[in-house]
Enzyme design. Structure first.
Site, PDB file in Angstrom:
ATOM      1  N   PRO A 290       0.816  -1.220   0.000  1.00 51.36           N
ATOM      2  CA  PRO A 290       0.000   0.000   0.000  1.00 51.36           C
ATOM      3  C   PRO A 290       0.853   1.275   0.000  1.00 51.36           C
ATOM      4  O   PRO A 290       0.360   2.345  -0.336  1.00 51.36           O
ATOM      5  CB  PRO A 290      -0.824  -0.087   1.293  1.00 51.36           C
ATOM      6  CG  PRO A 290      -0.533  -1.407   1.906  1.00 51.36           C
ATOM      7  CD  PRO A 290       0.542  -2.092   1.141  1.00 51.36           C
TER       8      PRO A 290
ATOM      9  N   GLU B 100       1.459  -8.572   8.406  1.00 49.08           N
ATOM     10  CA  GLU B 100       1.715  -7.164   8.738  1.00 49.08           C
ATOM     11  C   GLU B 100       2.696  -6.485   7.784  1.00 49.08           C
ATOM     12  O   GLU B 100       3.001  -5.318   7.927  1.00 49.08           O
ATOM     13  CB  GLU B 100       2.233  -7.049  10.177  1.00 49.08           C
ATOM     14  CG  GLU B 100       1.154  -7.150  11.235  1.00 49.08           C
ATOM     15  CD  GLU B 100       0.043  -6.118  11.091  1.00 49.08           C
ATOM     16  OE1 GLU B 100       0.359  -4.916  10.982  1.00 49.08           O
ATOM     17  OE2 GLU B 100      -1.128  -6.508  11.087  1.00 49.08           O
TER      18      GLU B 100
ATOM     19  N   ARG C 282      -4.013  -7.733 -21.117  1.00 40.76           N
ATOM     20  CA  ARG C 282      -4.899  -7.278 -22.190  1.00 40.76           C
ATOM     21  C   ARG C 282      -4.201  -6.331 -23.167  1.00 40.76           C
ATOM     22  O   ARG C 282      -4.678  -6.098 -24.272  1.00 40.76           O
ATOM     23  CB  ARG C 282      -6.184  -6.649 -21.630  1.00 40.76           C
ATOM     24  CG  ARG C 282      -5.985  -5.377 -20.864  1.00 40.76           C
ATOM     25  CD  ARG C 282      -7.266  -4.926 -20.183  1.00 40.76           C
ATOM     26  NE  ARG C 282      -8.245  -4.371 -21.094  1.00 40.76           N
ATOM     27  CZ  ARG C 282      -8.179  -3.146 -21.610  1.00 40.76           C
ATOM     28  NH1 ARG C 282      -7.184  -2.346 -21.320  1.00 40.76           N
ATOM     29  NH2 ARG C 282      -9.125  -2.722 -22.437  1.00 40.76           N
TER      30      ARG C 282
ATOM     31  N   ASP D 110      -9.517   3.109 -24.653  1.00 37.79           N
ATOM     32  CA  ASP D 110      -9.658   2.907 -23.209  1.00 37.79           C
ATOM     33  C   ASP D 110      -9.722   4.225 -22.451  1.00 37.79           C
ATOM     34  O   ASP D 110      -9.079   5.192 -22.835  1.00 37.79           O
ATOM     35  CB  ASP D 110      -8.420   2.180 -22.649  1.00 37.79           C
ATOM     36  CG  ASP D 110      -8.464   0.687 -22.897  1.00 37.79           C
ATOM     37  OD1 ASP D 110      -9.527   0.189 -23.287  1.00 37.79           O
ATOM     38  OD2 ASP D 110      -7.416   0.044 -22.688  1.00 37.79           O
TER      39      ASP D 110
HETATM   40  N1  ADE Z   1      -1.232  -4.975  -0.178  1.00 40.64           N
HETATM   41  C1  ADE Z   1      -2.209  -4.617   0.669  1.00 40.64           C
HETATM   42  N2  ADE Z   1      -2.892  -3.566   0.218  1.00 40.64           N
HETATM   43  C2  ADE Z   1      -2.335  -3.240  -0.986  1.00 40.64           C
HETATM   44  C3  ADE Z   1      -2.579  -2.232  -1.947  1.00 40.64           C
HETATM   45  N3  ADE Z   1      -3.544  -1.319  -1.792  1.00 40.64           N
HETATM   46  N4  ADE Z   1      -1.820  -2.198  -3.051  1.00 40.64           N
HETATM   47  C4  ADE Z   1      -0.833  -3.100  -3.236  1.00 40.64           C
HETATM   48  N5  ADE Z   1      -0.533  -4.062  -2.350  1.00 40.64           N
HETATM   49  C5  ADE Z   1      -1.277  -4.140  -1.242  1.00 40.64           C
END
Ligand code: ADE
Length: 221
Positions: free
Chosen positions: A86, A113, A150, A164
């Protein structure tokens, strides 16, 4: 293109990679996807892949050794190693285009985690698929594979992705099919006019209008 996915949960990918366009692309050898369980690379006698965090805190952290060894085993001169997290760079269509030109992707799916920070020493690119937290990198890996596959030559017709959303920085125009009228809602007249120039103008205007309405930030870019 070859894509190696390092995961602890290969079963999650069944279905997504075995249906529809991705299945066809795999069958036709346009893409070769392998799922690698990095537990197989653990040097721990019990094949352990995670441990408690130094400094204390919640949950388990993925150990560096199994992932490091798996990547080293798979990596070639032309490989691009991607870590899904994230806190990575936000994924966008432009990145899908750039990655579709690569020969070999190694995608690391985190879980629990997080990972031992030292894994980043062998990573080329950290990617996030959005500002929310998932239970692991498996769904983000599917998002990458789908959006990249794709775009590979011969997977879908070139025209299908020329229009697209995001391709020219704008959202896509609206489309309609039969019937011409549904519950009092009519297909815009221009689309049934047969005038291709007018249709093209209408679609361009719609792209501009819809982007302005829904995603002003794209126009500011
Ligand atoms: N792992 C957990 N959440 C994620 C996200 N939003 N993007 C990429 N990997 C992740």
């Amino acid at each position: 293109m070859k894509i190696d996915i390092l995961t602890l949960f290969e079963g999650m990918f069944q279905g997504v990679f075995e249906e529809s366009i991705i299945k066809r692309a795999r069958d036709e050898k346009k893409v070769e996807i392998s799922l690698i369980n990095f537990r197989d690379y653990s040097k721990d006698p019990h094949h352990k892949v995670d441990d408690t965090p130094y400094g204390g805190g919640r949950g388990m952290v993925l150990m560096v050794q199994p992932i490091y060894d798996a990547v080293m085993h798979l990596k070639k001169e032309n490989s691009k190693v991607i870590l899904l997290t994230p806190s990575g760079t936000p994924y966008q269509q432009k990145m899908a285009y750039d990655l579709s030109k690569e020969e070999h992707l190694i995608i690391i799916c985190g879980h629990y985690e997080g990972f031992d920070e030292r894994i980043k020493s062998i990573v080329d690119l950290e990617i996030s698929i959005g500002d929310y937290v998932l239970t692991g990198g498996e769904i983000p890996a599917m998002v990458l594979v789908d959006s990249i596959t794709r775009l590979l030559p011969g997977v879908i017709t070139e025209e299908s992705h020329q229009n697209d959303s995001f391709n020219d920085g704008l959202l896509d125009y609206p489309t309609y099919t039969k019937p011409r009228e549904f519950m009092g809602m009519e297909v815009p007249e221009v689309l049934t006019s047969g005038d291709h120039q007018k249709i093209e103008e209408y679609r361009q205007n719609e792209k501009q209008r819809i982007t302005e309405e829904k995603r002003k930030d794209l126009l500011e870019k």
